[in-house]
Design a protein around this motif. Structure first.
Motif, PDB file in Angstrom:
ATOM      1  N   LEU A 224      -1.512  80.168  26.876  1.00  0.00           N
ATOM      2  CA  LEU A 224      -1.431  78.513  27.692  1.00  0.00           C
ATOM      3  C   LEU A 224      -2.058  77.531  26.725  1.00  0.00           C
ATOM      4  O   LEU A 224      -1.855  76.562  26.623  1.00  0.00           O
ATOM      5  CB  LEU A 224      -2.422  78.695  28.897  1.00  0.00           C
ATOM      6  CG  LEU A 224      -2.372  77.382  29.906  1.00  0.00           C
ATOM      7  CD1 LEU A 224      -0.858  77.124  30.290  1.00  0.00           C
ATOM      8  CD2 LEU A 224      -3.192  77.429  31.127  1.00  0.00           C
ATOM      9  N   PHE A 225      -3.231  78.226  25.640  1.00  0.00           N
ATOM     10  CA  PHE A 225      -3.567  77.389  24.540  1.00  0.00           C
ATOM     11  C   PHE A 225      -2.277  76.825  23.896  1.00  0.00           C
ATOM     12  O   PHE A 225      -2.154  75.643  23.563  1.00  0.00           O
ATOM     13  CB  PHE A 225      -4.640  78.176  23.873  1.00  0.00           C
ATOM     14  CG  PHE A 225      -4.951  77.391  22.651  1.00  0.00           C
ATOM     15  CD1 PHE A 225      -5.884  76.336  22.697  1.00  0.00           C
ATOM     16  CD2 PHE A 225      -4.164  77.554  21.272  1.00  0.00           C
ATOM     17  CE1 PHE A 225      -6.111  75.639  21.301  1.00  0.00           C
ATOM     18  CE2 PHE A 225      -4.467  76.993  20.116  1.00  0.00           C
ATOM     19  CZ  PHE A 225      -5.606  75.984  20.173  1.00  0.00           C
ATOM     20  N   PHE A 226      -1.579  77.671  23.395  1.00  0.00           N
ATOM     21  CA  PHE A 226      -0.118  77.465  22.842  1.00  0.00           C
ATOM     22  C   PHE A 226       0.491  76.428  23.656  1.00  0.00           C
ATOM     23  O   PHE A 226       0.923  75.433  23.242  1.00  0.00           O
ATOM     24  CB  PHE A 226       0.648  78.779  22.669  1.00  0.00           C
ATOM     25  CG  PHE A 226       2.040  78.578  22.534  1.00  0.00           C
ATOM     26  CD1 PHE A 226       2.701  77.605  21.705  1.00  0.00           C
ATOM     27  CD2 PHE A 226       2.670  78.929  23.818  1.00  0.00           C
ATOM     28  CE1 PHE A 226       4.215  77.427  21.635  1.00  0.00           C
ATOM     29  CE2 PHE A 226       4.119  78.739  23.734  1.00  0.00           C
ATOM     30  CZ  PHE A 226       4.788  77.951  22.713  1.00  0.00           C
ATOM     31  N   TYR A 227       0.910  76.843  24.807  1.00  0.00           N
ATOM     32  CA  TYR A 227       1.903  75.962  25.592  1.00  0.00           C
ATOM     33  C   TYR A 227       1.302  74.548  26.094  1.00  0.00           C
ATOM     34  O   TYR A 227       1.953  73.594  25.805  1.00  0.00           O
ATOM     35  CB  TYR A 227       2.176  76.724  26.926  1.00  0.00           C
ATOM     36  CG  TYR A 227       3.117  76.036  27.917  1.00  0.00           C
ATOM     37  CD1 TYR A 227       4.446  75.707  27.246  1.00  0.00           C
ATOM     38  CD2 TYR A 227       3.028  75.608  28.947  1.00  0.00           C
ATOM     39  CE1 TYR A 227       5.286  74.821  27.930  1.00  0.00           C
ATOM     40  CE2 TYR A 227       4.083  74.879  29.839  1.00  0.00           C
ATOM     41  CZ  TYR A 227       5.160  74.633  29.296  1.00  0.00           C
ATOM     42  OH  TYR A 227       6.041  73.801  29.935  1.00  0.00           O
ATOM     43  N   MET A 228       0.091  74.496  26.541  1.00  0.00           N
ATOM     44  CA  MET A 228      -0.305  73.091  26.932  1.00  0.00           C
ATOM     45  C   MET A 228      -0.401  72.212  25.692  1.00  0.00           C
ATOM     46  O   MET A 228       0.011  71.025  25.882  1.00  0.00           O
ATOM     47  CB  MET A 228      -1.700  73.294  27.477  1.00  0.00           C
ATOM     48  CG  MET A 228      -2.193  72.070  28.208  1.00  0.00           C
ATOM     49  SD  MET A 228      -2.879  70.632  27.157  1.00  0.00           S
ATOM     50  CE  MET A 228      -4.313  71.171  26.574  1.00  0.00           C
ATOM     51  N   HIS A 229      -0.846  72.609  24.432  1.00  0.00           N
ATOM     52  CA  HIS A 229      -0.870  71.988  23.521  1.00  0.00           C
ATOM     53  C   HIS A 229       0.533  71.722  22.858  1.00  0.00           C
ATOM     54  O   HIS A 229       1.022  70.605  22.251  1.00  0.00           O
ATOM     55  CB  HIS A 229      -1.693  72.387  22.221  1.00  0.00           C
ATOM     56  CG  HIS A 229      -3.181  72.398  22.611  1.00  0.00           C
ATOM     57  ND1 HIS A 229      -3.827  73.496  23.318  1.00  0.00           N
ATOM     58  CD2 HIS A 229      -4.114  71.394  22.575  1.00  0.00           C
ATOM     59  CE1 HIS A 229      -5.119  73.061  23.441  1.00  0.00           C
ATOM     60  NE2 HIS A 229      -5.410  71.728  23.051  1.00  0.00           N
ATOM     61  N   GLN A 230       1.435  72.606  23.043  1.00  0.00           N
ATOM     62  CA  GLN A 230       3.014  72.450  22.632  1.00  0.00           C
ATOM     63  C   GLN A 230       3.493  71.156  23.404  1.00  0.00           C
ATOM     64  O   GLN A 230       4.068  70.505  22.911  1.00  0.00           O
ATOM     65  CB  GLN A 230       3.553  73.738  22.938  1.00  0.00           C
ATOM     66  CG  GLN A 230       5.139  73.513  22.278  1.00  0.00           C
ATOM     67  CD  GLN A 230       6.075  73.034  23.416  1.00  0.00           C
ATOM     68  OE1 GLN A 230       5.907  73.040  24.603  1.00  0.00           O
ATOM     69  NE2 GLN A 230       7.023  72.517  23.091  1.00  0.00           N
ATOM     70  N   GLN A 231       3.145  71.250  24.866  1.00  0.00           N
ATOM     71  CA  GLN A 231       3.613  70.208  25.494  1.00  0.00           C
ATOM     72  C   GLN A 231       2.994  68.876  25.096  1.00  0.00           C
ATOM     73  O   GLN A 231       3.748  67.808  25.376  1.00  0.00           O
ATOM     74  CB  GLN A 231       3.444  70.587  27.129  1.00  0.00           C
ATOM     75  CG  GLN A 231       4.231  71.459  27.685  1.00  0.00           C
ATOM     76  CD  GLN A 231       5.787  70.962  27.675  1.00  0.00           C
ATOM     77  OE1 GLN A 231       5.934  70.168  28.630  1.00  0.00           O
ATOM     78  NE2 GLN A 231       6.492  71.350  26.936  1.00  0.00           N
ATOM     79  N   ILE A 232       1.666  68.815  24.818  1.00  0.00           N
ATOM     80  CA  ILE A 232       1.125  67.497  24.265  1.00  0.00           C
ATOM     81  C   ILE A 232       2.052  67.015  23.113  1.00  0.00           C
ATOM     82  O   ILE A 232       2.318  65.854  23.018  1.00  0.00           O
ATOM     83  CB  ILE A 232      -0.396  67.776  24.057  1.00  0.00           C
ATOM     84  CG1 ILE A 232      -1.007  67.740  25.040  1.00  0.00           C
ATOM     85  CG2 ILE A 232      -0.863  66.635  23.086  1.00  0.00           C
ATOM     86  CD1 ILE A 232      -2.825  68.453  24.552  1.00  0.00           C
ATOM     87  N   ILE A 233       2.310  67.838  22.084  1.00  0.00           N
ATOM     88  CA  ILE A 233       3.274  67.322  21.019  1.00  0.00           C
ATOM     89  C   ILE A 233       4.481  66.928  21.494  1.00  0.00           C
ATOM     90  O   ILE A 233       4.914  66.026  21.056  1.00  0.00           O
ATOM     91  CB  ILE A 233       3.153  68.713  20.098  1.00  0.00           C
ATOM     92  CG1 ILE A 233       1.786  68.780  19.178  1.00  0.00           C
ATOM     93  CG2 ILE A 233       3.990  68.021  18.890  1.00  0.00           C
ATOM     94  CD1 ILE A 233       0.994  67.606  18.844  1.00  0.00           C
ATOM     95  N   ALA A 234       5.120  67.641  22.438  1.00  0.00           N
ATOM     96  CA  ALA A 234       6.526  67.157  22.812  1.00  0.00           C
ATOM     97  C   ALA A 234       6.426  65.916  23.628  1.00  0.00           C
ATOM     98  O   ALA A 234       7.055  64.985  23.267  1.00  0.00           O
ATOM     99  CB  ALA A 234       7.134  68.411  23.973  1.00  0.00           C
ATOM    100  N   ARG A 235       5.477  65.725  24.310  1.00  0.00           N
ATOM    101  CA  ARG A 235       5.220  64.536  25.038  1.00  0.00           C
ATOM    102  C   ARG A 235       4.723  63.247  24.025  1.00  0.00           C
ATOM    103  O   ARG A 235       5.349  62.196  24.072  1.00  0.00           O
ATOM    104  CB  ARG A 235       4.006  64.608  26.081  1.00  0.00           C
ATOM    105  CG  ARG A 235       4.506  65.187  27.335  1.00  0.00           C
ATOM    106  CD  ARG A 235       3.477  65.515  28.400  1.00  0.00           C
ATOM    107  NE  ARG A 235       4.023  66.019  29.571  1.00  0.00           N
ATOM    108  CZ  ARG A 235       4.803  65.162  30.500  1.00  0.00           C
ATOM    109  NH1 ARG A 235       4.525  63.991  30.332  1.00  0.00           N
ATOM    110  NH2 ARG A 235       5.050  66.026  31.490  1.00  0.00           N
ATOM    111  N   TYR A 236       4.042  63.446  22.901  1.00  0.00           N
ATOM    112  CA  TYR A 236       3.861  62.576  21.881  1.00  0.00           C
ATOM    113  C   TYR A 236       5.147  62.195  21.285  1.00  0.00           C
ATOM    114  O   TYR A 236       5.212  61.210  21.014  1.00  0.00           O
ATOM    115  CB  TYR A 236       2.578  63.033  21.321  1.00  0.00           C
ATOM    116  CG  TYR A 236       2.014  62.343  20.169  1.00  0.00           C
ATOM    117  CD1 TYR A 236       1.344  61.134  20.466  1.00  0.00           C
ATOM    118  CD2 TYR A 236       2.403  62.688  18.627  1.00  0.00           C
ATOM    119  CE1 TYR A 236       0.845  60.332  19.396  1.00  0.00           C
ATOM    120  CE2 TYR A 236       1.550  61.640  17.873  1.00  0.00           C
ATOM    121  CZ  TYR A 236       0.944  60.608  18.060  1.00  0.00           C
ATOM    122  OH  TYR A 236       0.343  59.675  17.272  1.00  0.00           O
ATOM    123  N   ASN A 237       5.751  63.236  20.881  1.00  0.00           N
ATOM    124  CA  ASN A 237       7.258  62.803  20.397  1.00  0.00           C
ATOM    125  C   ASN A 237       7.959  62.010  21.037  1.00  0.00           C
ATOM    126  O   ASN A 237       8.698  61.211  20.595  1.00  0.00           O
ATOM    127  CB  ASN A 237       7.704  64.383  19.689  1.00  0.00           C
ATOM    128  CG  ASN A 237       7.119  64.624  18.415  1.00  0.00           C
ATOM    129  OD1 ASN A 237       6.705  63.932  17.515  1.00  0.00           O
ATOM    130  ND2 ASN A 237       7.056  65.890  18.424  1.00  0.00           N
TER     131      ASN A 237
END
Ligand code: CUO
Length: 690
Positions: A224-237
């Protein structure tokens, strides 16, 4: 919960709007106040008095007392997080509720207020006897972490002159931290969004990387550490692309100047200092801060990185005992998440170090790496403030890329892993009142937050700050599914991604898959034949309701301390509802909406229901407290892996149980007034109407 009010002011001074006071045993007063004990009881009379029983013995608090009250506390600092971990353990071990209250009162005026608030929050959301309490919003307790410091002087003046109830909210201008000469400023509304920063603070509160094992060792926490932060980057992009900006560039060359500067304009009331800034072109240095016991070289980061890449490419890590631990398709990502962060679940912290956390530290101390100027850490050193800084996203894009490197080594999903036999998703449509079909409408909206809990000046009573934040019109999805089998459970997975890259060319799947942001996920019962599923945007499994992030002046949301509050229990973790959809553009930013219905029998996880009361509002990014993660698939499924052979475009990736719809996000530059009398109107539990 009054313990959280005005954290820097002594416990015996009345708390809450009702001026509730604690009947503190004389022995509990700190030495300075003991001679004044009788005076204190008469000088600070409260409307209501909370009795505090005296404990026969106080546990050994020497470890958490190691940090002075007026020093900044950072969770990214190992010695600080060890102190907090000890305090959490002590608070978790207290037997009864009364004893917990008593010990908390004892600790409150002795322990560093930021550490105390953090540790007490963790303990309250994990103890069975306090789990249902609703914590006050962190932005109400520590408003200075979330908003322009100039608001406080204006709030003080307004409070001094105008009676509570008639006070005008203090408006925070849109453009307080920079102007458009800084290219990154175009997206400051995202980085400085109060709800986004609250989400990040809460996520790390629910998933601390240190503390008692029973709290840290949550189901799939590394993943979840991976996924939640991956989603932050996807949203930011997605947000960047809608503002005609390039996707974020990974922070790779650690000896080169960092182009992005950041000047936060925040006060640190705990340290009585302003938050340090980072000028443009700062260069990372070796960190040697003896006071904080943080010493490492940039070369250490390089070594850890190389060892992590080695592990990924050889398919196993080496644990502390020197054994190989395989990075399997199911567990590899979880092992790596804990190892890279690093949490105390890392299987070899000496060898793989703490790449992510010390990256935060290297950036947070870049302006004073050896403490010669006695400067505190910058915003990257605190999870409540880190997301304000453009460098956060460059650092996390780098971290995410390591995880993606691993994901490229495990098998791709074949058609069978994706299909749901006899189920065909025929169409999806987005509708909103007054809008063309398949269009999202975004605009600015104002909302308030009450500052009075966090500001220690008189006269008391509510005083609001008024923010302008992104908002979208609420919408519905209408999904048509054909089921040619028997009645079954399906999991509906809804994602959104930009359609075109920076050059205006359609994305290839291998890039676009990393840009899909999760909008919702829910189970639904599919009857034989045609099913029409209607789902409302406010039901999203990613977000928490707007009313939890903001408390508008004049709204009837119950205050955290009131008896009505337990009506809605949650722990504040969850993406803010107002940021569900990216800003888009005036022309209508072109995106692709993706819907998949997967086999619910495979997806379901036994005992992942939670108790329906605590922290299950935004399970996609936050999990469910005291329960397993409620989806058996890899997080990010079906986009977490490189595509099977022959798949180049999104169209080629689709199986019959998936559908893609072109949509637009149209932004209008208008500002809408705060919602009045907003109440939490979200239905309880996931639901879908057939
Ligand atoms: Cu959330 Cu780097 O983990 O900030």
């Amino acid at each position: 919960l009054y313990l959280f009010d005005r954290p820097t002011e002594p416990i015996f001074i009345g708390k809450g709007d009702e001026n509730v006071s604690f009947d503190v045993p004389t022995e509990y007063l700190i030495d300075r106040y003991k001679p004044l004990a009788s005076d204190i009881q008469t000088r600070f009379p409260g409307g209501k008095t909370v009795p505090v029983t005296k404990l026969s013995s106080i546990p050994d608090l020497s470890i958490p007392l190691g940090l002075k009250r007026d020093k900044p506390f950072s969770l990214f600092n190992t010695s600080h997080s060890k102190m907090a971990a000890k305090l959490i353990e002590i608070l978790m071990n207290v037997k009864s509720y009364d004893e917990l209250l008593s010990l908390s009162v004892y600790c409150r005026d002795r322990i560093n207020p930021y550490m105390f608030t953090y540790a007490l929050s963790v303990a309250l959301i994990h103890r069975p006897d306090t789990r249902n309490l609703r914590l006050p919003s962190h932005s109400e307790m520590f408003p200075s972490l979330y908003m322009d410091s100039s608001v406080f002087a204006r709030a003080r003046e307004e409070s001094a002159v105008v009676q509570a109830g008639s006070r005008t909210p203090i408006e925070i201008p849109h453009d307080y931290s920079a102007n458009n000469l800084d290219a990154e400023h175009r997206i400051s509304y995202f980085r400085e969004d109060i709800g986004i920063n609250l989400h990040h603070w809460h996520w790390h509160l629910v998933y601390p990387f240190d503390g008692p094992l029973s709290i840290v060792n949550k189901n799939r926490r590394g993943e979840l550490f991976f996924y939640m932060h991956q989603q932050i980057i996807a949203r930011y992009n997605m947000e960047r692309l809608s503002n005609n900006m390039n996707r974020v560039v990974r922070l790779t060359n650690w000896d080169q100047p960092i182009e992005e500067g950041y000047f936060p304009k925040l006060d640190n009331i705990l340290a009585n200092r302003v938050w340090p800034s980072r000028p443009v072109n700062a260069v990372l240095q070796n960190i040697s801060r003896e006071v904080e016991q943080i010493t490492f070289d940039i070369e250490d980061l390089v070594r850890w990185r190389d060892r992590i890449f080695n592990a990924i490419h050889s398919g196993f890590i080496i644990n502390t005992a020197g054994q190989q631990v395989r990075l399997t398709e199911t567990d590899g990502i979880d092992i790596l998440g804990n190892l890279i962060e690093a949490s105390i679940l890392s299987q070899n912290p000496n060898f793989y170090g703490s790449l992510h956390n010390n990256g935060h530290n290297a950036i947070a101390y870049i302006h004073d790496p050896d403490n010669r100027f006695l400067e505190n850490y910058g915003v990257m050193g605190d999870s409540a403030t880190a997301m304000r800084d453009p460098i956060f996203y460059r650092w996390h894009a780098y971290i995410d890329d390591i995880f993606q490197e691993y994901k490229a080594t495990i098998p791709s999903y074949n058609v069978q892993n994706l299909n749901f036999d006899n189920v065909t998703v025929q169409s999806v449509e987005v509708t909103a009142t007054g809008l063309p079909r398949n269009e999202f409408a975004t605009f600015w909206q104002q909302s308030d937050t009450d500052l009075s809990r966090g500001l220690d000046f008189l006269p008391r009573g509510s005083i609001f700050a008024r923010f302008t934040h992104l908002q979208h019109a609420p919408f519905n999805y209408k999904i048509v599914v054909e089921n040619n089998g028997n009645q079954r459970i399906g999991t509906v997975r809804i994602f959104l991604a930009p359609k075109f890259d920076e050059r205006g060319l359609p994305f290839l799947f291998r890039e676009q898959r990393k840009l899909f942001v999760e909008l919702d996920k829910f189970s639904t019962s599919l009857r034989r034949g045609r099913n029409e599923i209607v789902r409302r945007s406010i039901e999203s499994s990613v977000t928490i309701p707007h009313e939890i992030t903001y408390r508008n002046q004049g709204s009837n949301r119950p205050a955290a301390n009131s008896d009505a509050a337990p009506m809605f229990n949650f722990c504040g973790c969850g993406w803010p509802q107002n940021m569900l959809i990216a800003k888009g553009s005036p022309e209508g930013f072109q995106c692709q909406l993706f819907v998949m219905v997967s086999n619910g029998e495979i997806d379901q996880v036994a005992n992942a229901q939670g108790d329906g009361q605590t922290c299950d509002d935004a399970s996609s990014y936050c999990g469910i407290l005291n329960s397993r993660y409620p989806d058996s698939r890899s997080m990010g499924y079906p986009f977490d892996r490189t595509p099977r052979d022959g798949v180049v475009t999104l169209q080629q990736f689709l199986t019959t149980n998936m559908v893609v719809q072109d949509v637009r996000i149209r932004f209008t530059n208008r500002t809408v007034a705060p919602l009045q009398n907003a109440t939490v109107n979200r239905p309880t539990g996931a639901s879908a109407n057939n």
